[in-house]
Design an enzyme around this catalytic site. Sequence first.
Site, PDB file in Angstrom:
ATOM      1  N   ALA A  37      35.621  44.206  38.856  1.00  5.82           N
ATOM      2  CA  ALA A  37      34.636  43.352  38.178  1.00  5.82           C
ATOM      3  C   ALA A  37      33.735  42.705  39.223  1.00  5.82           C
ATOM      4  O   ALA A  37      34.175  42.434  40.349  1.00  5.82           O
ATOM      5  CB  ALA A  37      35.355  42.278  37.373  1.00  5.82           C
ATOM      6  N   GLU A  79      43.246  41.031  42.388  1.00  2.00           N
ATOM      7  CA  GLU A  79      42.760  39.823  41.716  1.00  2.00           C
ATOM      8  C   GLU A  79      43.476  38.564  42.180  1.00  2.00           C
ATOM      9  O   GLU A  79      42.887  37.487  42.255  1.00  2.00           O
ATOM     10  CB  GLU A  79      42.916  39.962  40.187  1.00  2.00           C
ATOM     11  CG  GLU A  79      41.901  40.902  39.521  1.00  2.00           C
ATOM     12  CD  GLU A  79      42.338  42.354  39.479  1.00  2.00           C
ATOM     13  OE1 GLU A  79      43.241  42.749  40.258  1.00  2.00           O
ATOM     14  OE2 GLU A  79      41.773  43.114  38.663  1.00  2.00           O
ATOM     15  N   GLU A 108      41.572  49.476  36.648  1.00  2.00           N
ATOM     16  CA  GLU A 108      41.846  49.302  35.209  1.00  2.00           C
ATOM     17  C   GLU A 108      41.065  50.330  34.385  1.00  2.00           C
ATOM     18  O   GLU A 108      41.571  50.884  33.405  1.00  2.00           O
ATOM     19  CB  GLU A 108      41.507  47.863  34.794  1.00  2.00           C
ATOM     20  CG  GLU A 108      42.490  46.870  35.414  1.00  2.00           C
ATOM     21  CD  GLU A 108      42.097  45.410  35.189  1.00  2.00           C
ATOM     22  OE1 GLU A 108      41.057  44.980  35.719  1.00  2.00           O
ATOM     23  OE2 GLU A 108      42.818  44.709  34.452  1.00  2.00           O
ATOM     24  N   GLY A 123      39.198  45.816  38.355  1.00  2.00           N
ATOM     25  CA  GLY A 123      38.665  46.438  37.143  1.00  2.00           C
ATOM     26  C   GLY A 123      38.368  47.925  37.312  1.00  2.00           C
ATOM     27  O   GLY A 123      38.379  48.679  36.337  1.00  2.00           O
TER      28      GLY A 123
HETATM   29  C1  LIG Z   1      36.321  47.146  48.435  1.00  2.00           C
HETATM   30  C2  LIG Z   1      36.198  46.415  49.738  1.00  2.00           C
HETATM   31  C3  LIG Z   1      37.539  46.365  50.456  1.00  2.00           C
HETATM   32  C4  LIG Z   1      35.196  47.206  50.634  1.00  2.00           C
HETATM   33  O1  LIG Z   1      34.931  46.540  51.840  1.00  2.00           O
HETATM   34  P1  LIG Z   1      33.703  47.047  52.736  1.00  2.00           P
HETATM   35  O2  LIG Z   1      33.755  48.513  52.917  1.00  2.00           O
HETATM   36  O3  LIG Z   1      33.729  46.180  53.960  1.00  2.00           O
HETATM   37  O4  LIG Z   1      32.399  46.763  51.880  1.00  2.00           O
HETATM   38  P2  LIG Z   1      31.765  45.349  51.513  1.00  2.00           P
HETATM   39  O5  LIG Z   1      30.734  45.009  52.522  1.00  2.00           O
HETATM   40  O6  LIG Z   1      32.809  44.343  51.244  1.00  2.00           O
HETATM   41  O7  LIG Z   1      31.045  45.701  50.114  1.00  2.00           O
HETATM   42  C5  LIG Z   1      29.767  46.319  50.035  1.00  2.00           C
HETATM   43  C6  LIG Z   1      28.948  45.522  49.048  1.00  2.00           C
HETATM   44  O8  LIG Z   1      29.584  45.557  47.784  1.00  2.00           O
HETATM   45  C7  LIG Z   1      29.845  44.246  47.302  1.00  2.00           C
HETATM   46  N1  LIG Z   1      31.079  44.226  46.529  1.00  2.00           N
HETATM   47  C8  LIG Z   1      32.219  44.855  46.773  1.00  2.00           C
HETATM   48  N2  LIG Z   1      33.118  44.608  45.825  1.00  2.00           N
HETATM   49  C9  LIG Z   1      32.522  43.804  44.942  1.00  2.00           C
HETATM   50  C10 LIG Z   1      32.914  43.184  43.734  1.00  2.00           C
HETATM   51  N3  LIG Z   1      34.133  43.389  43.184  1.00  2.00           N
HETATM   52  N4  LIG Z   1      32.038  42.391  43.103  1.00  2.00           N
HETATM   53  C11 LIG Z   1      30.817  42.186  43.589  1.00  2.00           C
HETATM   54  N5  LIG Z   1      30.358  42.751  44.723  1.00  2.00           N
HETATM   55  C12 LIG Z   1      31.207  43.541  45.379  1.00  2.00           C
HETATM   56  C13 LIG Z   1      29.954  43.417  48.582  1.00  2.00           C
HETATM   57  O9  LIG Z   1      29.711  42.055  48.302  1.00  2.00           O
HETATM   58  C14 LIG Z   1      28.845  44.049  49.412  1.00  2.00           C
HETATM   59  O10 LIG Z   1      27.597  43.590  48.934  1.00  2.00           O
HETATM   60  P3  LIG Z   1      26.493  43.012  49.965  1.00  2.00           P
HETATM   61  O11 LIG Z   1      25.323  42.646  49.106  1.00  2.00           O
HETATM   62  O12 LIG Z   1      26.212  44.189  50.884  1.00  2.00           O
HETATM   63  O13 LIG Z   1      27.144  41.893  50.670  1.00  2.00           O
HETATM   64  C15 LIG Z   1      35.676  44.984  49.526  1.00  2.00           C
HETATM   65  O14 LIG Z   1      34.325  45.058  49.112  1.00  2.00           O
HETATM   66  C16 LIG Z   1      36.447  44.203  48.529  1.00  2.00           C
HETATM   67  O15 LIG Z   1      37.533  43.741  48.814  1.00  2.00           O
HETATM   68  N6  LIG Z   1      35.890  44.026  47.320  1.00  2.00           N
HETATM   69  C17 LIG Z   1      36.473  43.171  46.284  1.00  2.00           C
HETATM   70  C18 LIG Z   1      37.625  43.867  45.573  1.00  2.00           C
HETATM   71  C19 LIG Z   1      38.227  42.964  44.520  1.00  2.00           C
HETATM   72  O16 LIG Z   1      38.666  41.872  44.800  1.00  2.00           O
HETATM   73  N7  LIG Z   1      38.254  43.436  43.265  1.00  2.00           N
HETATM   74  C20 LIG Z   1      38.770  42.689  42.150  1.00  2.00           C
HETATM   75  C21 LIG Z   1      37.646  42.028  41.411  1.00  2.00           C
HETATM   76  S1  LIG Z   1      38.195  40.962  40.101  1.00  2.00           S
HETATM   77  C22 LIG Z   1      38.458  42.026  38.782  1.00  2.00           C
HETATM   78  O17 LIG Z   1      38.290  43.219  38.908  1.00  2.00           O
HETATM   79  C23 LIG Z   1      38.839  41.378  37.479  1.00  2.00           C
HETATM   80  C24 LIG Z   1      39.248  42.343  36.432  1.00  2.00           C
HETATM   81  O18 LIG Z   1      40.622  42.485  36.375  1.00  2.00           O
END
Ligand SMILES: CC(C)(COP(=O)(O)OP(=O)(O)OC[C@H]1O[C@@H](n2cnc3c(N)ncnc32)[C@H](O)[C@@H]1OP(=O)(O)O)[C@@H](O)C(=O)NCCC(=O)NCCSC(=O)CCO
Length: 257
Positions: A63, A131, A111, A108
């Site tokens: 998400a 999460e 999921e 998500g």
């Molecule tokens: C997936 C990860 C580990 C990847 O890391 P990396 O390769 O270093 O890439 P990033 O620089 O972090 O990401 C590139 C770009 O994407 C954006 N982004 C990544 N994930 C999300 C997200 N879930 N929501 C919004 N944006 C996201 C990140 O901010 C970067 O954007 P820029 O504009 O370039 O800054 C790493 O990205 C990671 O850990 N992501 C989060 C994973 C997570 O916690 N998921 C659970 C979300 S809550 C959920 O799903 C609720 C439903 O049950």
Amino acid sequence: METVDVKKDNGIGWVFLNRPDKLNAINMKMIQELLTAIKNYEEDNEVKVIVITGRGKAFSAGADISQFKELTPAGAWELARKGRELMDYIERVPKPTIAMINGYALGGGLELAMACDFRIASEDAMFGLPEINLGIYPGFGGTQRLLRLVGKTKALEMMMTGDRITAQEAERIGLLNKVVPKEKLEEETIKFAQKLMEKSPLILSILKSVVLYGNDAPLLDGLNMESLGWGFVFSTNDQKEGVNAFLEKRKPNFQGK
Ligand SMILES: CC(C)(COP(=O)(O)OP(=O)(O)OC[C@H]1O[C@@H](n2cnc3c(N)ncnc32)[C@H](O)[C@@H]1OP(=O)(O)O)[C@@H](O)C(=O)NCCC(=O)NCCSC(=O)CCO
């Protein structure tokens, strides 16, 4: 559509999550557009199998966290309901669905993959429900689907630690159907879809509904559903075609009737 794109090819309805710069993070718009894409394919007789995948290096990182900062409890509840509604719809759509996992499938994103019937992943894909690290827990059906797919021990470990696991580990615990080299991911997914397309779409859809029913029902109810459905199947042309083809030593030509 802004966040999703689609392509029909030889019986496969492809759905691409299309926010590669945000690792296909799922926002409200994507939830709506995914639902529309799936509903369109449900109605489309040319589409026999639906494949969901991601553009870029991720299937989906979950998400969209950027929308969480301003989220009120009522808004969070709405997001969880809409996300869940989408996953439930995908799970129940009467056509086989495959998640073709080309990279991260987190939160998500995982999921969404778990709502599909089958999961085929490239060997460098990574899986997790992180999460808990955000001070929340999975809200698009993951607490229940992971539990059913891999059992309580592994499900709680993944959800409570938030740790990521490799594709090989995910296959070992029963989360995946297949792990394949990255360069073969599409080819292997198409091969798998073609195998499904040789079967009767009608009988596949009845079989899917019997299995899904049994997943949530007491054993006796599930077994009754199986027997009733089994009787019903004998009213179809495809059952006759399947049996005749066997007896006549030829390949069946199922029509979905
Ligand atoms: C997936 C990860 C580990 C990847 O890391 P990396 O390769 O270093 O890439 P990033 O620089 O972090 O990401 C590139 C770009 O994407 C954006 N982004 C990544 N994930 C999300 C997200 N879930 N929501 C919004 N944006 C996201 C990140 O901010 C970067 O954007 P820029 O504009 O370039 O800054 C790493 O990205 C990671 O850990 N992501 C989060 C994973 C997570 O916690 N998921 C659970 C979300 S809550 C959920 O799903 C609720 C439903 O049950």
